[in-house]
Design a protein around this motif. Structure first.
Motif, mmCIF file in Angstrom:
data_model
loop_
_atom_site.group_PDB
_atom_site.id
_atom_site.type_symbol
_atom_site.label_atom_id
_atom_site.label_comp_id
_atom_site.label_asym_id
_atom_site.label_seq_id
_atom_site.Cartn_x
_atom_site.Cartn_y
_atom_site.Cartn_z
ATOM 1 N N LYS A 14 0.822 -1.210 0.000
ATOM 2 C CA LYS A 14 0.000 0.000 0.000
ATOM 3 C C LYS A 14 0.859 1.264 0.000
ATOM 4 C CE LYS A 14 -0.764 0.384 5.013
ATOM 5 N NZ LYS A 14 -1.788 0.564 6.061
ATOM 6 N N GLU A 15 2.075 1.186 0.565
ATOM 7 C CA GLU A 15 2.959 2.350 0.589
ATOM 8 C C GLU A 15 3.468 2.697 -0.805
ATOM 9 O OE1 GLU A 15 2.614 0.531 4.476
ATOM 10 O OE2 GLU A 15 3.334 -0.335 2.576
ATOM 11 N N LEU A 16 3.571 1.706 -1.673
ATOM 12 C CA LEU A 16 4.136 1.929 -3.002
ATOM 13 C C LEU A 16 3.087 1.961 -4.110
ATOM 14 C CD1 LEU A 16 7.293 -0.377 -2.830
ATOM 15 C CD2 LEU A 16 7.189 2.105 -2.565
ATOM 16 N N SER A 19 2.539 5.488 -6.006
ATOM 17 C CA SER A 19 3.709 5.898 -6.790
ATOM 18 C C SER A 19 3.954 4.956 -7.953
ATOM 19 C CB SER A 19 4.947 5.961 -5.890
ATOM 20 O OG SER A 19 5.231 4.685 -5.332
ATOM 21 N N TYR A 20 3.579 3.676 -7.784
ATOM 22 C CA TYR A 20 3.784 2.718 -8.865
ATOM 23 C C TYR A 20 2.843 2.985 -10.035
ATOM 24 C CZ TYR A 20 4.795 -1.623 -11.270
ATOM 25 O OH TYR A 20 5.194 -2.525 -12.212
ATOM 26 N N ILE A 334 -8.075 0.296 -19.882
ATOM 27 C CA ILE A 334 -7.369 -0.686 -19.064
ATOM 28 C C ILE A 334 -6.055 -0.081 -18.592
ATOM 29 C CG2 ILE A 334 -6.179 -2.917 -19.076
ATOM 30 C CD1 ILE A 334 -8.315 -4.000 -20.914
ATOM 31 N N ILE A 335 -5.797 -0.221 -17.283
ATOM 32 C CA ILE A 335 -4.519 0.165 -16.690
ATOM 33 C C ILE A 335 -3.852 -1.114 -16.197
ATOM 34 C CG2 ILE A 335 -3.384 1.453 -14.843
ATOM 35 C CD1 ILE A 335 -5.702 3.415 -14.904
ATOM 36 N N ASP A 336 -2.679 -1.414 -16.734
ATOM 37 C CA ASP A 336 -2.013 -2.689 -16.471
ATOM 38 C C ASP A 336 -0.663 -2.440 -15.797
ATOM 39 O OD1 ASP A 336 -0.932 -5.225 -16.501
ATOM 40 O OD2 ASP A 336 -1.482 -5.654 -18.577
ATOM 41 N N ALA A 337 -0.497 -2.946 -14.580
ATOM 42 C CA ALA A 337 0.775 -2.759 -13.865
ATOM 43 C C ALA A 337 1.940 -3.390 -14.600
ATOM 44 C CB ALA A 337 0.668 -3.360 -12.463
ATOM 45 N N PRO A 341 7.415 0.292 -17.555
ATOM 46 C CA PRO A 341 8.725 -0.062 -18.108
ATOM 47 C C PRO A 341 9.753 -0.410 -17.032
ATOM 48 C CG PRO A 341 7.923 2.006 -19.003
ATOM 49 C CD PRO A 341 7.067 1.674 -17.851
ATOM 50 N N SER A 342 10.280 -1.601 -17.092
ATOM 51 C CA SER A 342 11.442 -2.077 -16.317
ATOM 52 C C SER A 342 11.579 -1.479 -14.928
ATOM 53 C CB SER A 342 12.729 -1.808 -17.106
ATOM 54 O OG SER A 342 12.878 -0.410 -17.285
ATOM 55 N N GLN A 343 10.527 -1.542 -14.167
ATOM 56 C CA GLN A 343 10.588 -1.052 -12.800
ATOM 57 C C GLN A 343 9.696 -1.924 -11.940
ATOM 58 O OE1 GLN A 343 9.628 3.065 -12.315
ATOM 59 N NE2 GLN A 343 9.607 2.953 -10.097
#
Length: 345
Positions: A14-16, A19-20, A334-337, A341-343
């Motif tokens: 939940k903390e990230l 920001s993610y 659609i929002i896909d985690a 890019p490479s994170q």
């Protein structure tokens, strides 16, 4: 067919979370352009359903058509159109045990079972007039269909008529099964949620005091001051989420059946609910307000808000990953985690 495997993002704390996701853009999936003489106004995107492997996502606008999208290909030429209902479609859901089997119920009194691969209606059950809710049993062998007169119909995908019908005596809304398939949670217009056995559809729990007829009173969940519109069980079965016309989301502990917390951030009636695949986060959909609030299930905290241009009546997390599908101004987004890019969080 299933899409090739690719690396998946694990649990995001939940903390990230905020920001993610803040830099991941939503991807639009546009319907075909209207033909000459057609209205160019936006349709409401009212319903969204993922298949169990997240390889397809089905949508319904205010029209009588289902469109099934490949999440990896946004162009409408890669989508599949299913037509056959002669009245508005009220609910769609994929069979949890079969990747390509989709059920739809409509005001035309028909329950249709579709094979998405062939675009064929492989079974049609007529009779449940006014049907507006459905839920598959977890093993995919049967489903329940509810109508606006408080009737429940047990349906088999392989039979042309309802297996049985049951009159509940009160109008019901969108229900959910427990993961064993032995219980079903039935939200009602009086704000309560009934817990019934399946397939018998008899009360499972009773209070310690007697009802008016001298027998034990049925135990029902109470968390709303108006009609309870929808229910959703968390993937691990720890919480039952309910949404009401009072704009409240209630979270019940399924061990003691105590309402652990209520969430009152929604604007307008809560029309649908969806947990992430790991049960950590929850979203709700309403035809009023704007933005999609992501709630941390264990604490009830607001973790993140996805910005939208208008109300989002239909929202649904993928059953396999952090991927959110929603309707905004009639367009599937659609929002896909996994697209970040490479994170990694």
């Amino acid at each position: 067919m299933s899409q090739p495997g690719r690396p998946r993002i694990g649990r995001i704390s939940k903390e990230l979370f905020s920001s993610y996701f803040k830099d991941i853009p939503s991807q639009p999936y546009h319907e075909p352009a209207p033909g000459r003489g057609s209205s160019s106004s936006h349709h409401r995107l009212r319903l969204i359903a993922w298949n169990p492997l997240s390889t397809w996502v089905a949508t319904v606008t205010s029209e009588k058509t289902i469109r099934v999208w490949n999440p990896e290909k946004r162009e409408h030429r890669y989508s599949t159109e299913l037509r056959g209902h002669v009245a508005g479609i009220e609910k769609i859901a994929f069979n949890p045990a079969k990747e390509a089997e989709l059920c739809s119920v409509s005001n035309d009194g028909a329950v249709k079972i579709w094979d998405v691969r062939t675009k064929a209606c492989v079974s049609e059950i007529k009779g449940p007039s006014g049907a507006h809710s459905l839920a598959w049993a977890p093993d995919g062998s049967s489903l329940l269909v509810g109508n606006k007169r408080g009737e429940l119909f047990q349906i088999s995908p392989t039979k042309s008529a309802a297996v049985s019908s049951h009159q509940l005596g009160v109008d019901t809304n969108q229900m959910a099964f427990c993961w064993s398939g032995k219980k079903v949670f039935i939200p009602t217009v009086d704000g309560t949620i009934r817990i019934l056995s399946y397939p018998e559809l008899e009360p499972v729990l009773h209070t310690s005091y007697s009802a008016g007829d001298g027998g034990p009173a049925e135990f029902m969940l109470k968390g709303h001051t108006a009609s309870c519109l929808t229910t959703e069980l968390s993937p691990a079965g720890k919480y039952l989420a309910t949404g009401g016309a009072d704009s409240i989301i209630a979270l019940f502990d399924t061990k003691d059946w105590i309402c652990q917390r209520t969430i009152s951030r929604m604007v307008g009636p809560v029309k649908c609910l969806s947990f992430t695949f790991d049960g950590t986060y929850l979203v709700g959909g309403s035809e009023e307000g704007s933005g999609i609030d992501v709630i941390h299930t264990e604490t009830g905290e607001l973790i993140h808000t996805f910005k939208t241009a208008g109300p989002c009546e239909a929202v649904a997390w993928s059953p396999t990953r952090y991927c959110l599908a929603y309707g905004d101004l009639g367009v599937l987004r659609i929002i896909d985690a996994d697209k970040k890019p490479s994170q990694k969080p």
